[in-house]
Design a protein around this motif. Structure first.
Motif, PDB file in Angstrom:
ATOM      1  N   PRO A  39     -66.657   9.810 -16.190  1.00 45.08           N
ATOM      2  CA  PRO A  39     -68.035   9.378 -16.441  1.00 45.08           C
ATOM      3  C   PRO A  39     -68.270   7.908 -16.097  1.00 45.08           C
ATOM      4  CG  PRO A  39     -67.245  10.725 -18.256  1.00 45.08           C
ATOM      5  CD  PRO A  39     -66.053  10.415 -17.400  1.00 45.08           C
ATOM      6  N   LEU A  40     -67.238   7.070 -16.244  1.00 44.98           N
ATOM      7  CA  LEU A  40     -67.377   5.663 -15.872  1.00 44.98           C
ATOM      8  C   LEU A  40     -67.495   5.520 -14.357  1.00 44.98           C
ATOM      9  CD1 LEU A  40     -67.548   2.799 -16.943  1.00 44.98           C
ATOM     10  CD2 LEU A  40     -65.046   2.655 -16.820  1.00 44.98           C
ATOM     11  N   TRP A  43     -70.920   5.705 -13.590  1.00 45.36           N
ATOM     12  CA  TRP A  43     -71.652   4.446 -13.707  1.00 45.36           C
ATOM     13  C   TRP A  43     -71.698   3.730 -12.361  1.00 45.36           C
ATOM     14  CZ3 TRP A  43     -70.924   1.145 -18.713  1.00 45.36           C
ATOM     15  CH2 TRP A  43     -71.086   1.952 -19.843  1.00 45.36           C
ATOM     16  N   SER A 149     -73.547   9.841 -14.838  1.00 43.34           N
ATOM     17  CA  SER A 149     -72.531   9.719 -15.890  1.00 43.34           C
ATOM     18  C   SER A 149     -72.481  10.978 -16.748  1.00 43.34           C
ATOM     19  CB  SER A 149     -72.814   8.495 -16.760  1.00 43.34           C
ATOM     20  OG  SER A 149     -74.102   8.554 -17.338  1.00 43.34           O
ATOM     21  N   PHE A 191     -68.532   6.967 -22.462  1.00 45.26           N
ATOM     22  CA  PHE A 191     -68.987   6.600 -21.122  1.00 45.26           C
ATOM     23  C   PHE A 191     -70.108   7.525 -20.636  1.00 45.26           C
ATOM     24  CE2 PHE A 191     -64.478   4.880 -20.311  1.00 45.26           C
ATOM     25  CZ  PHE A 191     -64.862   3.599 -20.687  1.00 45.26           C
ATOM     26  N   GLY A 192     -70.023   8.798 -20.996  1.00 48.18           N
ATOM     27  CA  GLY A 192     -71.009   9.752 -20.513  1.00 48.18           C
ATOM     28  C   GLY A 192     -72.335   9.689 -21.240  1.00 48.18           C
TER      29      GLY A 192
END
Length: 258
Positions: A39-40, A43, A149, A191-192
């Protein structure tokens, strides 16, 4: 901390075409531990797309800005997830039994289901982002960042929840097939979900989370029923479907808000 940074760069180098520092050694066995950072990576990819969209809308119509910003994200990933979606359409659309489906997905050639599926997917994402950009460029940019993300978190969730469908390591997910630890899941979740919490209005964020979760659960059940688990291609399909769902959910949220 250095180990976590290395794992992030491993994920970035594997899931995108972005160069990583030379001091980050490529160790396939460690890639499984890099999954929480997917997920990062979203970003980075979503941020590049959002920045491109905001810049391009200053000089181009919204429709062209959206298309070019999508091209930026596809270039950064090398169409990694789009390829998986197309292969999944071919396999699930043209295969009946597990072995046949897996064989079709492994074939590098694209078939009718894959071609039609990826064209419709790209058209749908383009149309949704254009509608969001017509509301405002910042709304579309926030959608891009959030969707990239959140959709990768959906893929991580399927990777963690389902077993690996292949008996060999021939899939794209072969290097990352490992259930996440509790800390890894928490990291991926943070992160998500953080972009949705920070960038979206409460109703928008809730609709994005709920609809994305429902589509992800439906896909996970489909994969379990048809194949008994996931493959790299299917994880790419989850990312693409969840990304589109996020855009649609934001449009739905905007409709209710108005």
């Amino acid at each position: 901390m250095r180990r976590q940074i290395e794992l992030f760069f491993l994920a970035l180098g594997y899931f995108t075409r972005i160069p990583v520092p030379g001091w980050v050694a490529w160790v396939p066995e460690r890639l499984a531990h890099a999954a929480p950072f997917l997920p990062l990576v979203g970003w980075v990819v979503g941020g590049a797309g959002a920045a491109s969209l905001l810049l391009l809308t200053q000089i181009l119509p919204a429709s062209m800005a959206v298309i070019l910003s999508m091209a930026v994200t596809i270039r950064l990933t090398g169409a990694f997830h789009e390829d998986g979606f197309a292969d999944s359409c071919d396999g699930l659309g043209g295969g009946w039994e597990k072995a046949q489906i897996l064989a079709i997905m492994k074939d590098s050639r694209i078939g009718s289901y894959g071609a039609i599926g990826i064209v419709l997917m790209l058209l749908a994402k383009t149309a949704a982002l254009i509608e969001l950009a017509r509301v405002s460029p910042t709304t579309a940019a926030a959608a891009l960042f959030t969707a990239h993300s959140l959709s990768r978190l959906a893929a991580v969730g399927v990777l963690h929840a389902l077993p690996y469908a292949r008996s060999d390591d021939s899939s794209k997910a072969g290097a990352v097939v490992q259930r996440l630890s509790g800390a890894g899941l928490a990291m991926a979740g943070a992160f998500g979900l953080l972009p949705a919490a920070l960038l979206l209005a409460p109703l928008q964020g809730l609709s994005a989370l709920v609809l994305t979760a429902l589509v992800t659960l439906w896909l996970a059940r489909l994969f379990l029923r048809r194949l008994g688990g996931h493959t790299g291609d299917l994880l790419g399909a989850v990312q693409q479907a969840a990304e589109l769902t996020c855009y649609v959910a934001l449009l739905v949220g905007l409709g209710f808000a108005s």
